[in-house]
Motif scaffolding. Structure first.
Motif, mmCIF file in Angstrom:
data_model
loop_
_atom_site.group_PDB
_atom_site.id
_atom_site.type_symbol
_atom_site.label_atom_id
_atom_site.label_comp_id
_atom_site.label_asym_id
_atom_site.label_seq_id
_atom_site.Cartn_x
_atom_site.Cartn_y
_atom_site.Cartn_z
ATOM 1 N N UNK A 124 -27.038 -2.874 26.738
ATOM 2 C CA UNK A 124 -25.621 -3.234 26.655
ATOM 3 C C UNK A 124 -24.826 -2.058 26.113
ATOM 4 N N UNK A 125 -23.555 -1.978 26.488
ATOM 5 C CA UNK A 125 -22.670 -0.966 25.924
ATOM 6 C C UNK A 125 -21.763 -1.629 24.898
ATOM 7 N N UNK A 126 -21.401 -0.867 23.881
ATOM 8 C CA UNK A 126 -20.574 -1.413 22.804
ATOM 9 C C UNK A 126 -19.088 -1.311 23.134
ATOM 10 N N UNK A 127 -18.735 -1.658 24.350
ATOM 11 C CA UNK A 127 -17.341 -1.626 24.771
ATOM 12 C C UNK A 127 -17.148 -2.632 25.895
ATOM 13 N N UNK A 128 -15.923 -3.105 26.043
ATOM 14 C CA UNK A 128 -15.647 -4.058 27.117
ATOM 15 C C UNK A 128 -15.623 -3.377 28.482
ATOM 16 N N UNK A 129 -15.290 -2.089 28.517
ATOM 17 C CA UNK A 129 -15.272 -1.348 29.780
ATOM 18 C C UNK A 129 -16.643 -0.776 30.043
ATOM 19 N N UNK A 130 -17.250 -1.184 31.137
ATOM 20 C CA UNK A 130 -18.574 -0.672 31.490
ATOM 21 C C UNK A 130 -18.594 -0.305 32.967
ATOM 22 N N UNK A 131 -19.529 0.555 33.307
ATOM 23 C CA UNK A 131 -19.690 1.019 34.681
ATOM 24 C C UNK A 131 -21.148 0.841 35.076
ATOM 25 N N UNK A 132 -21.407 0.012 36.088
ATOM 26 C CA UNK A 132 -22.773 -0.213 36.549
ATOM 27 C C UNK A 132 -23.267 1.020 37.300
ATOM 28 N N UNK A 133 -24.428 1.551 36.898
ATOM 29 C CA UNK A 133 -24.991 2.711 37.593
ATOM 30 C C UNK A 133 -26.295 2.381 38.311
ATOM 31 N N UNK A 134 -26.873 1.214 38.036
ATOM 32 C CA UNK A 134 -28.107 0.850 38.720
ATOM 33 C C UNK A 134 -28.914 -0.148 37.925
ATOM 34 N N UNK A 135 -30.211 -0.178 38.209
ATOM 35 C CA UNK A 135 -31.118 -1.109 37.533
ATOM 36 C C UNK A 135 -32.345 -0.354 37.049
ATOM 37 N N UNK A 136 -32.919 -0.854 35.965
ATOM 38 C CA UNK A 136 -34.077 -0.165 35.406
ATOM 39 C C UNK A 136 -35.258 -0.257 36.349
ATOM 40 N N UNK A 137 -35.994 0.820 36.433
ATOM 41 C CA UNK A 137 -37.170 0.854 37.294
ATOM 42 C C UNK A 137 -38.303 0.034 36.685
ATOM 43 N N UNK A 138 -38.488 0.132 35.361
ATOM 44 C CA UNK A 138 -39.632 -0.497 34.714
ATOM 45 C C UNK A 138 -39.477 -1.996 34.514
ATOM 46 N N UNK A 139 -38.239 -2.493 34.512
ATOM 47 C CA UNK A 139 -38.045 -3.878 34.116
ATOM 48 C C UNK A 139 -37.232 -4.663 35.138
ATOM 49 N N UNK A 140 -37.624 -4.561 36.380
ATOM 50 C CA UNK A 140 -37.071 -5.413 37.420
ATOM 51 C C UNK A 140 -35.591 -5.273 37.624
ATOM 52 N N UNK A 141 -34.881 -6.389 37.503
ATOM 53 C CA UNK A 141 -33.471 -6.420 37.845
ATOM 54 C C UNK A 141 -32.540 -6.227 36.651
ATOM 55 N N UNK A 142 -33.044 -5.676 35.559
ATOM 56 C CA UNK A 142 -32.183 -5.432 34.410
ATOM 57 C C UNK A 142 -31.161 -4.358 34.759
ATOM 58 N N UNK A 143 -29.883 -4.716 34.726
ATOM 59 C CA UNK A 143 -28.838 -3.767 35.092
ATOM 60 C C UNK A 143 -28.594 -2.766 33.964
ATOM 61 N N UNK A 145 -25.677 -0.148 32.471
ATOM 62 C CA UNK A 145 -24.265 0.226 32.482
ATOM 63 C C UNK A 145 -24.053 1.444 31.597
ATOM 64 N N UNK A 146 -22.999 2.175 31.883
ATOM 65 C CA UNK A 146 -22.609 3.279 31.018
ATOM 66 C C UNK A 146 -21.197 3.031 30.519
ATOM 67 N N UNK A 147 -20.885 3.653 29.413
ATOM 68 C CA UNK A 147 -19.545 3.609 28.860
ATOM 69 C C UNK A 147 -18.713 4.679 29.575
ATOM 70 N N UNK A 148 -17.733 4.302 30.397
ATOM 71 C CA UNK A 148 -17.002 5.305 31.178
ATOM 72 C C UNK A 148 -16.247 6.301 30.319
ATOM 73 N N UNK A 149 -15.750 5.863 29.158
ATOM 74 C CA UNK A 149 -15.044 6.803 28.288
ATOM 75 C C UNK A 149 -15.989 7.845 27.704
ATOM 76 N N UNK A 150 -17.224 7.425 27.381
ATOM 77 C CA UNK A 150 -18.215 8.384 26.884
ATOM 78 C C UNK A 150 -18.689 9.298 28.019
ATOM 79 N N UNK A 151 -18.780 8.739 29.236
ATOM 80 C CA UNK A 151 -19.219 9.532 30.384
ATOM 81 C C UNK A 151 -18.220 10.644 30.689
ATOM 82 N N UNK A 152 -16.940 10.293 30.711
ATOM 83 C CA UNK A 152 -15.910 11.257 31.092
ATOM 84 C C UNK A 152 -15.432 12.096 29.908
ATOM 85 N N UNK A 153 -15.483 11.514 28.723
ATOM 86 C CA UNK A 153 -14.938 12.213 27.564
ATOM 87 C C UNK A 153 -15.673 13.477 27.210
ATOM 88 N N UNK A 154 -16.957 13.556 27.567
ATOM 89 C CA UNK A 154 -17.741 14.736 27.193
ATOM 90 C C UNK A 154 -18.503 15.318 28.382
#
Length: 536
Positions: A124-143, A145-154
């Motif tokens: 889970x991300x500690x923000x209401x805004x999240x961006x789905x990037x895929x699903x974990x390989x090791x654990x089936x359909x667990x989605x 997400x990334x924090x878009x502000x952290x992704x773009x901010x740095x």
């Protein structure tokens, strides 16, 4: 005991074994089994250790059987090596996952498989805004997400061998960012004209036929490179470069007499001037000289100006007889301000002459950065640089220095002004480590080159938890994602795009094409006509 698979989810906490060794950053546990069933986990799986005041989570980084018995199911000790991920804090609805551990397991503590709720808490991300990037390989359909502000901010980077899914991942990320953000401002440098199909009417495509970068926007190094090539190869070119830097400010003053009284106009000031004035100033200088060796640089400049003005490939720089101060209109179109329903600008660089391609990238990077600085980040911008190794090579002898410097400046200072950078490359080891080290989130797709693998290990901005060992064996569309935008390093399966939604980057189908009827000479003549006219 139920079968535990690294590729499947376990709904309940199943006992796996117990801790037998504790060190500062790693644990070792034994795996247990019964006569009926055998515990099976894979590298990369997540496990849980319940402590008195918290739950500690670890990732499997290694598996071994120190003394095989010859009987796989009984009579041997099976060890699992673990690296700490983090722990839970808080209670009830306030419970959350955080990196690092404050309480360490003790010998004999029980190892459990993480269940679906645990994984949802970790990813889970500690923000209401999240961006789905895929699903974990090791654990089936667990989605994931990334924090878009952290992704773009740095800043972030998408790296991997050709054909592993980088372009599709870039498309997915950009689509996710555009969703619900009609007023985004994204500029994508597209060297092969791959992306327009993937975004349709959400993007504005600017090719050489619609891209406007008039010569007067270029600074001294950029216009010198266009006219003469840099660095100078002989005394004649050195002399021509010096003359150019002297005459351009004079041409700018002649075209802007009133403005020249208000500001100090230099060779780098972005104000319009006429090539005819520059040409006349060159002729006047030639008339004042008599020695042939001093005339050579002036003759070279005059000849180069004539060639470029008449070359249709350079129409986006030198086209038109009259000049207009349309700098605001050019930047408005480039950055989509206003967006008018198209928040993404795709700059098609495929038809830009190769000898000035890096100069064009330099101009674009400089204009975008300067706008961000002077606007104080009023309109946040994302610049996506495909095939970034071409413009920011690790080898200082390659590429055009100002282009690399422009990208480096964005990497180091852009976040202060709301300017984010995405570097995309299939040759990470050939990309400037200075720029890549500023990318705090890395999407690493399959890499078979040992040099590239070692390079990634050196710049990854987070503890990889052994996941980088998977780099040479990742499947298409799989990536190791690590850095500030994700809660923990994770192996992700990026969703597949339909053929109509993918960038046009697939390999040609030789067998199908060669099985069809042969094309005739008319086809060749059509191609030659396009070639000459520089029209696709």
């Amino acid at each position: 005991m139920a079968l535990i698979s690294g590729a499947g989810l376990v709904q309940q906490h199943r006992r796996l074994g117990r801790v037998v060794c504790v060190s500062g950053s790693r644990l070792v546990a034994t795996l247990e089994d019964t006569e009926e069933e055998v515990v099976r986990i894979q590298k990369g799986a997540i496990v849980k250790i319940a402590l008195p005041d918290t739950d500690a989570f670890c990732m499997v980084s290694g598996l071994s059987v120190p003394v095989p018995s010859g009987q796989a199911e009984t009579g041997e000790t099976r060890l699992v090596e673990l690296e700490y991920l983090g722990e839970t804090v808080g209670l009830g609805l306030a419970k959350r996952f955080q990196r690092g551990v404050t309480a360490y397991p003790a010998l004999g503590d029980t190892l459990h498989a993480a269940n679906e709720n645990d994984l949802a808490l970790i990813y889970a991300t500690n923000t209401q805004e999240t961006l789905l990037i895929g699903h974990t390989f090791q654990h089936g359909n667990q989605s994931v997400h990334v924090n878009p502000n952290a992704l773009l901010g740095k800043h972030f980077a998408v790296l991997g061998t050709t054909g592993t899914g980088k372009s599709c991942a870039v498309t997915q990320v950009l689509r996710g960012l555009l969703e619900g953000h009609d007023n985004a401002h994204i500029v994508l440098l597209d060297p092969h004209d791959e992306y327009p199909k993937a975004f349709g009417d959400r993007a504005e495509r600017l090719g050489p036929d619609r891209l406007q970068l008039p010569f007067w926007l270029f600074n001294a190094d950029e216009i010198s490179s266009v006219l003469l090539g840099l660095p100078p190869r002989n005394h004649t070119e050195e002399g021509a470069e010096g003359i150019l830097k002297e005459l351009i400010p004079l041409a700018k003053h002649e075209a802007n007499p009133e403005l020249g009284k208000e500001i100090s106009i230099t060779v780098d000031t972005p104000v319009p001037y006429r090539l005819s004035d520059l040409d006349r100033l060159i002729e006047e200088a030639m008339g004042r000289l008599e020695k042939a060796d001093r005339l050579a640089p002036l003759k070279l400049l005059k000849a180069r100006l004539s060639v470029l003005r008449n070359d249709p490939r350079f129409a986006f720089m030198f086209g038109g007889i009259t000049i207009h101060d349309n700098m605001a209109a050019i930047i408005s179109k480039l950055l989509r301000i206003p967006t008018d329903g198209k928040p993404l600008t795709i700059i098609d660089l495929s038809s830009v002459p190769s000898e000035v391609l890096n100069v064009v990238v330099s101009v674009l990077c400089r204009l975008i950065f300067d706008f961000a600085v002077w606007s104080r980040g009023a309109e946040p911008i994302l610049l996506v640089c495909e095939e970034a190794h071409r413009y920011a090579p690790a080898d200082p002898k390659l590429g055009f220095g100002p282009a690399k410097d422009g990208l480096a400046r964005i990497a180091k200072e852009g976040r202060k002004y709301g300017l984010s950078l995405c570097m995309v490359s299939q040759r990470p080891s050939e990309l400037s480590p200075l720029i890549l080290s500023q990318c705090s989130t890395i999407f690493a797709f399959r890499m078979t080159s040992l040099r590239d693998q070692e390079f990634i290990r050196g710049i990854i901005p987070d503890d990889s938890l052994g996941l980088l060992d998977f780099l040479p064996s990742l499947g298409d569309g799989e990536a190791i994602v690590a850095g500030q935008a994700v809660a923990v390093p994770v192996r992700v399966k990026v969703p597949r795009l339909g053929s109509e939604d993918c960038p046009s980057s697939s390999t040609g189908h030789f067998s199908d094409a060669w099985s069809r009827a042969s094309l005739d000479r008319n086809f060749v003549e059509q191609i030659v006509d396009k070639w000459r006219r520089q029209r696709r």
